[in-house]
Design an enzyme around this catalytic site. Sequence first.
Site, PDB file in Angstrom:
ATOM      1  N   ASP A   1       2.086   7.563 -12.134  1.00  0.00           N
ATOM      2  CA  ASP A   1       2.413   8.463 -11.023  1.00  0.00           C
ATOM      3  C   ASP A   1       1.118   8.919 -10.349  1.00  0.00           C
ATOM      4  OD1 ASP A   1       3.316  10.469  -9.355  1.00  0.00           O
ATOM      5  OD2 ASP A   1       4.342  11.610 -10.928  1.00  0.00           O
TER       6      ASP A   1
ATOM      7  N   ALA B   1       1.806   4.035  -2.105  1.00  0.00           N
ATOM      8  CA  ALA B   1       2.720   4.901  -2.858  1.00  0.00           C
ATOM      9  C   ALA B   1       3.170   6.081  -2.003  1.00  0.00           C
ATOM     10  CB  ALA B   1       2.038   5.402  -4.130  1.00  0.00           C
TER      11      ALA B   1
ATOM     12  N   GLU C   1       7.046   8.478  -0.957  1.00  0.00           N
ATOM     13  CA  GLU C   1       8.465   8.619  -0.672  1.00  0.00           C
ATOM     14  C   GLU C   1       8.594   8.392   0.833  1.00  0.00           C
ATOM     15  OE1 GLU C   1      10.840   9.045  -2.783  1.00  0.00           O
ATOM     16  OE2 GLU C   1       9.678   9.459  -4.582  1.00  0.00           O
TER      17      GLU C   1
ATOM     18  N   THR D   1       2.079   5.632   8.857  1.00  0.00           N
ATOM     19  CA  THR D   1       3.235   5.230   9.656  1.00  0.00           C
ATOM     20  C   THR D   1       3.114   5.737  11.086  1.00  0.00           C
ATOM     21  OG1 THR D   1       5.625   5.609   9.926  1.00  0.00           O
ATOM     22  CG2 THR D   1       4.395   7.305   8.768  1.00  0.00           C
ATOM     23  N   ASP D   2       3.755   5.037  12.010  1.00  0.00           N
ATOM     24  CA  ASP D   2       3.762   5.505  13.395  1.00  0.00           C
ATOM     25  C   ASP D   2       4.586   6.778  13.563  1.00  0.00           C
ATOM     26  OD1 ASP D   2       6.275   4.382  13.050  1.00  0.00           O
ATOM     27  OD2 ASP D   2       6.159   3.047  14.774  1.00  0.00           O
ATOM     28  N   GLU D   3       5.372   7.131  12.548  1.00  0.00           N
ATOM     29  CA  GLU D   3       6.205   8.324  12.655  1.00  0.00           C
ATOM     30  C   GLU D   3       5.392   9.620  12.702  1.00  0.00           C
ATOM     31  OE1 GLU D   3       9.922   8.528  10.490  1.00  0.00           O
ATOM     32  OE2 GLU D   3       9.736   6.403   9.965  1.00  0.00           O
TER      33      GLU D   3
ATOM     34  N   TYR E   1       9.405  13.910   5.950  1.00  0.00           N
ATOM     35  CA  TYR E   1       8.694  12.674   5.595  1.00  0.00           C
ATOM     36  C   TYR E   1       7.472  12.475   6.472  1.00  0.00           C
ATOM     37  CZ  TYR E   1       7.418   7.769   6.012  1.00  0.00           C
ATOM     38  OH  TYR E   1       6.699   6.608   6.113  1.00  0.00           O
TER      39      TYR E   1
ATOM     40  N   LYS F   1       3.331  12.549   5.604  1.00  0.00           N
ATOM     41  CA  LYS F   1       2.409  11.439   5.854  1.00  0.00           C
ATOM     42  C   LYS F   1       1.265  11.880   6.775  1.00  0.00           C
ATOM     43  CE  LYS F   1       2.666   7.689   4.704  1.00  0.00           C
ATOM     44  NZ  LYS F   1       2.077   7.019   3.503  1.00  0.00           N
TER      45      LYS F   1
END
Length: 338
Positions: A58, A81, A83, A124-126, A152, A156
Site C-alpha cells: 500500500d 496507484a 483510486e 488526469t485531464d480531470e 477524485y 489528483k
Amino acid sequence: MKIIVTGGAGFIGSNFVYYELKNSEDEIICYDKLTYAGNLENLKYAEDNPRFKFICGDISNRDEVYRLFEFDAPDIVVNFAAESHVDRSIEDPELFLRTNIIGTSILLDACKKYGVKRFHQVSTDEVYGDLPLDRPDLFFTEKTNLHTSSPYSASKASADLLVQAYQRTYQIPATISRCSNNYGPYHFPEKLIPLMIINALNNKKLPVYGTGENVRDWLYVEDHCAAIDLIIRKGKVGEVYNIGGHNEKTNLEVVKTILKILGKGEDLIEFVTDRKGHDQRYAIDPTKIKTELGWTPKTKFDDGIKKTVDWYLENKNWWEKIISGEYQNYYAKMYGNR
C-alpha cells in the site's frame, strides 16, 4: 535500470508493465495493494519474465514503502496507484484522499530519502475541470488552471501540487503527465467502454448518463504507455506534459459504435439520471509533448475500439471472473504459500 510501477496491477499500470518488458531491458517491480480494481491476473503473462517482480503493498503505508525502496533501490518510480472512479469518490471521498494524496506524499518522501533518479506522477485531464460543449476551439494546455469537479479530481490535483512542491523545495527529479480517457485491454468492467461491451454481449441495458452528449477525448492505452516511457527517459524535470488522443467522441457516439461492432440494436441504450457534477467536455492539447519529445498517438479511435471489443470477446474468462468476484482469489492462489 530498475523501475517501480505502483498500481501496476490496474488497467493502465499493467499495460505499462507489458510495454516496458517488451520495449526496454529494465527490471520492473510492480507494487500494488490489489484493491477492487487491482487484478493480479492482468499480469499473468509477466510473472515468468525474469525482469519482473510483484510485491503486494500500500503506497499509504510509510513503513512498507520505505522497506520497498531500501531493499529494491529503484532508479525510477512511476506512480499509477490511485483510486480513480468518479462515482465511487462521490460516495466515499476519504478513501481517495488517503490513497491519492497521502500515498503520493509518502512516495515522494521515499524518493527524497533514497535518492531516486526520477519520479513520475500519472495524473488526469480531470484536474482541469471541463470545457463547454459549444466551444470546440478550446483545449486544455499545461497552463490551464486547475478547476476540479469531484473528490477524485480534487485528490489528483492535490497530488500534482505536492509533486511540484517537492520538486521545488527538495529538488526531487519529478515529472507529471495528464492524460485523456484511456481505453483498451484489462480495463475494469465498471468503466464506460468495458461496461457497454459486456452489457451488450449479455443483451443487458446500456446505462448512459443524461442525454449522452458529454464529450471525452479517447486515448488508446498503448499510446499512453509510449508517452510515459518517453517522459521518464527524455522529459525535462519539473515539467507537466498533457497526453491526448485527438479522438473526441460523445458518450452516446461511443456506445453506438460498440453496438454497431457487436451487431446489437440501439434499443439496448437506456438513459439514466445524470451523475452529480458531470463534466461536459474534456479535450487535451498535446502540442508540448509532440514538440519537445516527438510523441503523437498512433491509434485512431475506430481502430482502437475495434481492437478493444475484440480483446473482450477473446478474453471472456477474464471479465467473467471480475464480475463474479473470483478474480480477487488469484493472489491467494498464486502467492498464498510463498
